[in-house]
Design an enzyme around this catalytic site. Structure first.
Site, PDB file in Angstrom:
ATOM      1  N   GLY A   1       0.817  -1.218   0.000  1.00 46.70           N
ATOM      2  CA  GLY A   1       0.000   0.000   0.000  1.00 46.70           C
ATOM      3  C   GLY A   1       0.847   1.263   0.000  1.00 46.70           C
ATOM      4  O   GLY A   1       1.962   1.255   0.520  1.00 46.70           O
TER       5      GLY A   1
ATOM      6  N   ARG B   1       0.963  -5.808  -4.774  1.00 45.92           N
ATOM      7  CA  ARG B   1       1.249  -6.652  -3.615  1.00 45.92           C
ATOM      8  C   ARG B   1       1.696  -8.067  -3.986  1.00 45.92           C
ATOM      9  O   ARG B   1       1.489  -8.993  -3.208  1.00 45.92           O
ATOM     10  CB  ARG B   1      -0.031  -6.836  -2.802  1.00 45.92           C
ATOM     11  CG  ARG B   1      -0.381  -5.725  -1.917  1.00 45.92           C
ATOM     12  CD  ARG B   1      -1.447  -6.122  -0.922  1.00 45.92           C
ATOM     13  NE  ARG B   1      -1.956  -4.942  -0.292  1.00 45.92           N
ATOM     14  CZ  ARG B   1      -1.288  -4.255   0.611  1.00 45.92           C
ATOM     15  NH1 ARG B   1      -0.120  -4.666   1.032  1.00 45.92           N
ATOM     16  NH2 ARG B   1      -1.804  -3.154   1.115  1.00 45.92           N
TER      17      ARG B   1
ATOM     18  N   ASP C   1       5.558  -7.580   4.732  1.00 47.17           N
ATOM     19  CA  ASP C   1       5.551  -8.659   3.730  1.00 47.17           C
ATOM     20  C   ASP C   1       6.525  -8.361   2.581  1.00 47.17           C
ATOM     21  O   ASP C   1       7.147  -9.273   2.028  1.00 47.17           O
ATOM     22  CB  ASP C   1       4.143  -8.871   3.175  1.00 47.17           C
ATOM     23  CG  ASP C   1       3.233  -9.554   4.189  1.00 47.17           C
ATOM     24  OD1 ASP C   1       3.748 -10.353   5.002  1.00 47.17           O
ATOM     25  OD2 ASP C   1       2.020  -9.286   4.186  1.00 47.17           O
TER      26      ASP C   1
ATOM     27  N   LYS D   1       8.429   1.094   4.909  1.00 48.51           N
ATOM     28  CA  LYS D   1       7.262   1.925   4.611  1.00 48.51           C
ATOM     29  C   LYS D   1       6.010   1.261   5.135  1.00 48.51           C
ATOM     30  O   LYS D   1       5.860   0.052   4.979  1.00 48.51           O
ATOM     31  CB  LYS D   1       7.181   2.084   3.089  1.00 48.51           C
ATOM     32  CG  LYS D   1       5.885   2.444   2.524  1.00 48.51           C
ATOM     33  CD  LYS D   1       5.080   1.401   1.733  1.00 48.51           C
ATOM     34  CE  LYS D   1       4.673   0.109   2.301  1.00 48.51           C
ATOM     35  NZ  LYS D   1       3.525  -0.544   1.661  1.00 48.51           N
ATOM     36  N   THR D   2       5.152   1.941   5.806  1.00 43.81           N
ATOM     37  CA  THR D   2       3.771   1.538   6.020  1.00 43.81           C
ATOM     38  C   THR D   2       3.116   2.496   7.005  1.00 43.81           C
ATOM     39  O   THR D   2       3.725   2.870   8.010  1.00 43.81           O
ATOM     40  CB  THR D   2       3.584   0.089   6.544  1.00 43.81           C
ATOM     41  OG1 THR D   2       2.190  -0.145   6.746  1.00 43.81           O
ATOM     42  CG2 THR D   2       4.332  -0.228   7.829  1.00 43.81           C
TER      43      THR D   2
ATOM     44  N   ASP E   1       0.795   1.642   8.807  1.00 46.59           N
ATOM     45  CA  ASP E   1       0.266   0.840   9.918  1.00 46.59           C
ATOM     46  C   ASP E   1       1.092   0.979  11.199  1.00 46.59           C
ATOM     47  O   ASP E   1       0.604   0.673  12.283  1.00 46.59           O
ATOM     48  CB  ASP E   1       0.200  -0.645   9.521  1.00 46.59           C
ATOM     49  CG  ASP E   1      -0.683  -0.873   8.296  1.00 46.59           C
ATOM     50  OD1 ASP E   1      -1.407   0.064   7.911  1.00 46.59           O
ATOM     51  OD2 ASP E   1      -0.632  -1.971   7.732  1.00 46.59           O
TER      52      ASP E   1
HETATM   53  P1  FBP Z   1       1.075  -2.083   3.808  1.00 47.00           P
HETATM   54  O1  FBP Z   1       1.741  -0.757   4.042  1.00 47.00           O
HETATM   55  O2  FBP Z   1       1.475  -3.115   4.814  1.00 47.00           O
HETATM   56  O3  FBP Z   1       1.242  -2.539   2.416  1.00 47.00           O
HETATM   57  O4  FBP Z   1      -0.504  -1.891   4.061  1.00 47.00           O
HETATM   58  C1  FBP Z   1      -1.121  -0.684   4.195  1.00 47.00           C
HETATM   59  C2  FBP Z   1      -2.630  -0.819   4.178  1.00 47.00           C
HETATM   60  O5  FBP Z   1      -3.131   0.473   3.958  1.00 47.00           O
HETATM   61  C3  FBP Z   1      -3.271  -1.467   5.404  1.00 47.00           C
HETATM   62  O6  FBP Z   1      -3.488  -0.562   6.467  1.00 47.00           O
HETATM   63  C4  FBP Z   1      -4.567  -2.008   4.848  1.00 47.00           C
HETATM   64  O7  FBP Z   1      -5.092  -3.070   5.604  1.00 47.00           O
HETATM   65  C5  FBP Z   1      -4.134  -2.494   3.495  1.00 47.00           C
HETATM   66  O8  FBP Z   1      -3.065  -1.647   3.096  1.00 47.00           O
HETATM   67  C6  FBP Z   1      -5.220  -2.436   2.460  1.00 47.00           C
HETATM   68  O9  FBP Z   1      -4.700  -2.962   1.274  1.00 47.00           O
HETATM   69  P2  FBP Z   1      -5.353  -3.022  -0.143  1.00 47.00           P
HETATM   70  O10 FBP Z   1      -4.731  -1.924  -0.932  1.00 47.00           O
HETATM   71  O11 FBP Z   1      -4.909  -4.348  -0.671  1.00 47.00           O
HETATM   72  O12 FBP Z   1      -6.827  -2.864   0.008  1.00 47.00           O
END
Ligand code: FBP
Length: 458
Positions: free
Chosen positions: A58, A119, A150, A174-175, A177
């Site tokens: 993300g 992803r 991941d 990066k994230t 979260d």
């Molecule tokens: P990462 O930074 O771990 O890739 O995830 C960020 C995030 O925004 C999470 O908070 C959320 O659960 C997920 O991506 C949603 O992902 P998607 O784009 O697949 O809907």
């Protein structure tokens, strides 16, 4: 390493790392070193290298500054390629030369639209062979992957596979979260603070609206995947009527029925004091932490590949079946959605906020059929992860880009760039990614993944 010696991800999971790379990765303390700056004269004394950079997972505010910093390090002496479309783009060989001028319009801008992202999990030999061909075709000396937990599992797996091709792999944390940390070397990943700033503003505005017009209970789900860092941070800043920390619910072993009761009782108590409005914050991953729901999700995960709803449901125990049946149909459907390519349940697609309203309405109706709950669901998620980086992330990302570029140009591999942003000196580190590994069950398999940092101070 020849093609026949390539390990697929599941083989990689079962074996220890290649001894050749092990000495580089395992048990090493983070290496502290001085970072290269674009105006540093010794940058041109290094052998010219060919680097490629990609976003993975993300978006998070500040990513473009990471790329610009790397482009500046490469300017005039090294060659930089941008990988278009994340790990899938790497597999397909979607690379294009990337210059400082290409990156400048994106400086201090949110999103990952300069290169886009995805992803894809890198896990099998055909993907590895394709990447090896790309490395050869573009004569790459290093690949820099800007990603979350991941994506760093991907990076380590690739570092091992590309070791014999003398192509290094470096990660940038990066994230939004906030679950990828390695204190004191890396107190936080980039993006967390900017996203929290936006969510804080939005929740404050909602609270202000309720206090202005004296109506509605707002149920706000905040992004953050499994960990509740964002919800905790936003709640501390805004003081909503009620908020939940998933990790605390698991720690205190609180079942879903108790959560519904707590919300319902809070609303009824408030109405006795003529307060018919309020704001309740919940983390995106709430359901995964609630012990009885967690057990249900784990059972569903085991059988999700049956792809046939009734076959999956037959595998549940009687208590799991009863809990599943207590959810509204749209939540049942969302619990049965495919897992993402890394084996995670897609929490952002589960409408927990609507589900809670539904269950709290039923709870209150049982107690007092005359009571009308005026509630509204909200999800603050995607708009936060692409917001403009705040001053902290803008500067932090420039430093992370310089560290990642320096690690790559100095020939490190399997390392994650880190900056201790708490101390004023902004000390740079390269953290061996293997130090962050743990074992988790995903897609019913025990696999090594990067350990998530969860909330512990509740
Ligand atoms: P990462 O930074 O771990 O890739 O995830 C960020 C995030 O925004 C999470 O908070 C959320 O659960 C997920 O991506 C949603 O992902 P998607 O784009 O697949 O809907």
């Amino acid at each position: 390493m020849t093609d026949s010696q390539l390990l697929s991800f599941s083989e990689f999971s079962k074996t220890s790392l290649d001894p050749a790379i092990q000495s580089l990765l395992q048990g090493l303390p983070p290496s502290s070193f001085s970072i290269l700056k674009a105006d540093n004269t010794n940058i041109t004394t290094l052998t010219p290298k060919r680097l490629a950079v990609c976003f993975s997972g993300g978006p998070a505010p500040g990513g473009h500054n990471v790329v610009l910093a790397i482009a500046k390090l490469c300017h005039n002496h090294h060659q930089l390629f941008g990988i278009i479309g994340g790990p899938a783009g790497l597999i397909k060989g979607q690379l294009k030369p990337l210059t400082v001028n290409d990156c400048l319009p994106y400086h201090n801008q949110g999103g990952f639209d300069l290169l886009q992202t995805d992803r894809t999990k890198i896990k099998d030999n055909s993907q590895l062979k394709a990447i090896k061909r790309v490395v050869k075709r573009f004569q790459l000396d290093a690949i820099i992957i800007i990603g979350g937990d991941d994506s760093h599992t991907n990076a380590l797996f690739l570092a091992q596979a590309l070791y014999s091709d003398t192509c290094a792999v470096i990660g940038v944390p990066k994230t939004i979260d906030g679950d990828l940390r390695y204190p004191p070397y890396l107190p936080i990943s980039f993006g967390f603070h900017s996203a929290c700033e936006l969510y804080t503003k939005l929740v404050r505005n909602l609270i202000c609206d309720t206090q202005s017009i004296l109506k509605y209970w707002h149920f706000v789900k905040l992004m953050g995947r499994s960990s509740s860092h964002i919800t905790q941070h936003v709640a501390h800043k805004t003081n909503p009527d009620l908020y939940f920390i998933g990790e605390q619910i698991a720690h205190d072993n609180i079942p879903l029925s108790a959560i519904i009761m707590q919300i319902g009782d809070t609303i009824i108590d408030a109405s006795l004091h003529n307060k018919t409005y309020g704001v309740i914050c919940i983390p995106e991953g709430l359901l995964e932490w609630v012990p009885d729901v967690k057990t249900l999700i784990e059972s569903l995960n085991k059988h999700i590949n049956l792809n046939d709803r009734s076959a999956i449901l037959k595998k549940l125990s009687s208590s799991e079946t009863a809990l599943f049946a207590s959810f509204p149909t749209y939540i049942q459907d969302q619990l049965l959605l495919d897992r993402d390519s890394h084996g995670n349940i897609q929490l952002s697609r589960i409408e927990t906020e609507r589900c809670l309203i539904h269950m709290v309405e039923a709870y209150i109706a049982d107690l007092d059929p005359t009571f009308t709950l005026e509630a509204m669901p909200h999800f603050y998620g995607y708009e936060g992860r692409c917001t403009t980086p705040n001053a902290f992330d803008a500067q932090f990302c420039t430093l992370l880009g310089q560290v990642a570029g320096s690690l790559a140009l100095h020939g490190y591999t399997g390392h994650m760039a880190a900056v201790d942003s708490i101390t004023e000196s902004y000390q740079a580190y390269g953290i061996p990614i293997a130090d962050l590994l743990t074992i988790e069950t995903r897609h019913n398999e025990q696999i090594p993944v990067i350990k998530k940092t969860i909330v512990t101070d509740f």
